[in-house]
Write a protein that holds these residues in place. Structure first.
Motif, PDB file in Angstrom:
ATOM      1  N   PHE A  92      -6.188   3.659  -1.730  1.00  0.00           N
ATOM      2  CA  PHE A  92      -4.990   2.817  -1.771  1.00  0.00           C
ATOM      3  C   PHE A  92      -5.130   1.529  -0.966  1.00  0.00           C
ATOM      4  O   PHE A  92      -4.722   0.457  -1.447  1.00  0.00           O
ATOM      5  CB  PHE A  92      -3.770   3.633  -1.335  1.00  0.00           C
ATOM      6  N   THR A 145       0.811  -1.213   0.000  1.00  0.00           N
ATOM      7  CA  THR A 145       0.000   0.000   0.000  1.00  0.00           C
ATOM      8  C   THR A 145       0.846   1.266   0.000  1.00  0.00           C
ATOM      9  O   THR A 145       0.654   2.164  -0.827  1.00  0.00           O
ATOM     10  CB  THR A 145      -0.939   0.016   1.224  1.00  0.00           C
ATOM     11  N   ASP A 149      -3.928  13.898  -7.725  1.00  0.00           N
ATOM     12  CA  ASP A 149      -3.571  13.338  -6.426  1.00  0.00           C
ATOM     13  C   ASP A 149      -3.081  14.502  -5.570  1.00  0.00           C
ATOM     14  O   ASP A 149      -1.970  14.998  -5.751  1.00  0.00           O
ATOM     15  CB  ASP A 149      -2.483  12.267  -6.586  1.00  0.00           C
ATOM     16  N   SER A 160      -7.816   9.234  -0.234  1.00  0.00           N
ATOM     17  CA  SER A 160      -6.628   8.394  -0.413  1.00  0.00           C
ATOM     18  C   SER A 160      -6.616   7.228   0.557  1.00  0.00           C
ATOM     19  O   SER A 160      -6.160   6.120   0.206  1.00  0.00           O
ATOM     20  CB  SER A 160      -5.362   9.233  -0.235  1.00  0.00           C
ATOM     21  N   ARG A 210       1.208   3.864  -3.136  1.00  0.00           N
ATOM     22  CA  ARG A 210       0.863   5.278  -2.975  1.00  0.00           C
ATOM     23  C   ARG A 210       2.025   6.168  -3.440  1.00  0.00           C
ATOM     24  O   ARG A 210       1.811   7.161  -4.147  1.00  0.00           O
ATOM     25  CB  ARG A 210       0.525   5.573  -1.516  1.00  0.00           C
TER      26      ARG A 210
END
Length: 317
Positions: free
Chosen positions: A155, A79, A125, A151, A83
């Motif tokens: 993610f 993760t 983002d 987010s 990201r």
């Protein structure tokens, strides 16, 4: 930050491309191509025909980008690493392609419905939220085809889905050197080989027979999957039809022996789709005979399509 686009892939764009003839990955890549100034994107998406089946599952090979275009995938990551990768790609490219198993992702309309690898296009983002373009976004996060997802939701969901990753698009001009006439001949020859010589049409006939043989209650329980598969299978046919009708395929390659059956195949697959959607709205009724009738006619049109391509390639009357 890139200005947020207005996107609705249900309707053809200036090139005649939409969700009827491109899949999710291709639609995302099409947006990137437009940003990069591509004015003739159809040749990049044209692929040869093939067919793979397993009972009621109807499949074709994952399409490959042509004409010098390619999608470069980065490997699946944890993760935090994913990201960081997405942020790095977004900072460098102004976008990031995302792929994941939609069955396991709660912000997808395919959640717990279709076990498929799905693609979306991340266009922003800001550290706390991501903005993505997706044709199957859940309305809880999406307004039409544009979604803004926290987010901390996005993610972890990708990671839990497994097999998630990121990609970018590149073009090598050297790969676009062949003329469209040469490209068409290669695609047609491969299609004939895969459908006539390697059993593609036989497998398609087996799929139609499997649908026809299934008891009506089992068939009724399979409507969602059949609609999904037939829609995906039809897309490449619609893309060839678009290419033929828009002048992308040169006139010297156009011949009614294959263009006529291609249009008929598109029509019959569309009729089958219409029956499936009607049956889902009226589950108490039985549309099995109408469905299989359209599938048989689609199969016959497919036979004529590849026979016509073979005759064209061999110069036979």
């Amino acid at each position: 930050m890139r200005q947020r686009p207005k996107v609705d892939w249900r309707f053809p764009d200036e090139f005649g491309l939409c969700e009827r003839n491109l899949d999710c990955r291709q639609l995302c890549i099409l947006e990137i191509m437009k940003w990069q100034g591509e004015r003739n994107p159809i040749p990049a998406f044209l692929n040869a025909f093939d067919c793979r089946t397993e009972g009621l599952l109807l499949r074709r090979s994952e399409p490959v980008l042509q004409n010098g275009w390619s999608a470069i995938r980065f490997p699946s990551l944890s993760t935090d690493q994913l990201r960081h990768l997405v942020r790095s790609v977004y900072d460098a490219e102004g976008y990031c392609l995302i792929y994941y198993n939609a069955f396991e992702v709660p912000f997808s309309a395919y959640y717990r419905k279709h076990d498929v690898v799905h693609w979306a296009l991340l266009i922003e983002d800001d550290g706390t939220h991501v903005t993505v373009i997706d044709d199957t976004g859940d309305p809880a996060y999406f307004d039409g085809y544009i979604g803004r997802i926290p987010s901390d939701v996005f993610f972890p969901a990708l990671q839990s889905a497994g097999g998630s990753g990121a990609a970018i698009v590149r073009r090598n001009d050297a790969g676009a050197a062949a003329s469209m006439e040469v490209q068409f001949a290669r695609l047609a020859r491969t299609s004939v080989e895969q459908m006539l010589r390697q059993g593609g049409l036989d497998r398609l006939a087996g799929f139609v027979a499997a649908v026809e043989a299934l008891p009506v209650d089992e068939l009724r329980a399979s409507l969602d999957q059949l609609e999904f598969d037939i829609h995906y299978f039809r897309r490449l046919r619609k893309l060839w039809e678009t290419a033929a009708g828009s002048g992308v395929i040169p006139k010297v390659c156009l011949d009614s022996r294959w263009t006529g059956p291609l249009t008929e195949a598109c029509n019959q697959w569309s009729y089958a789709m219409g029956v499936l959607m009607k049956w889902k709205r009226q589950p108490e009724k039985s549309y099995g005979s109408r469905l299989t009738g359209y599938l048989r006619q689609a199969l016959e049109a497919e036979r004529q399509l590849f026979d016509g391509l073979e005759r064209l390639l061999e110069g036979r009357p």
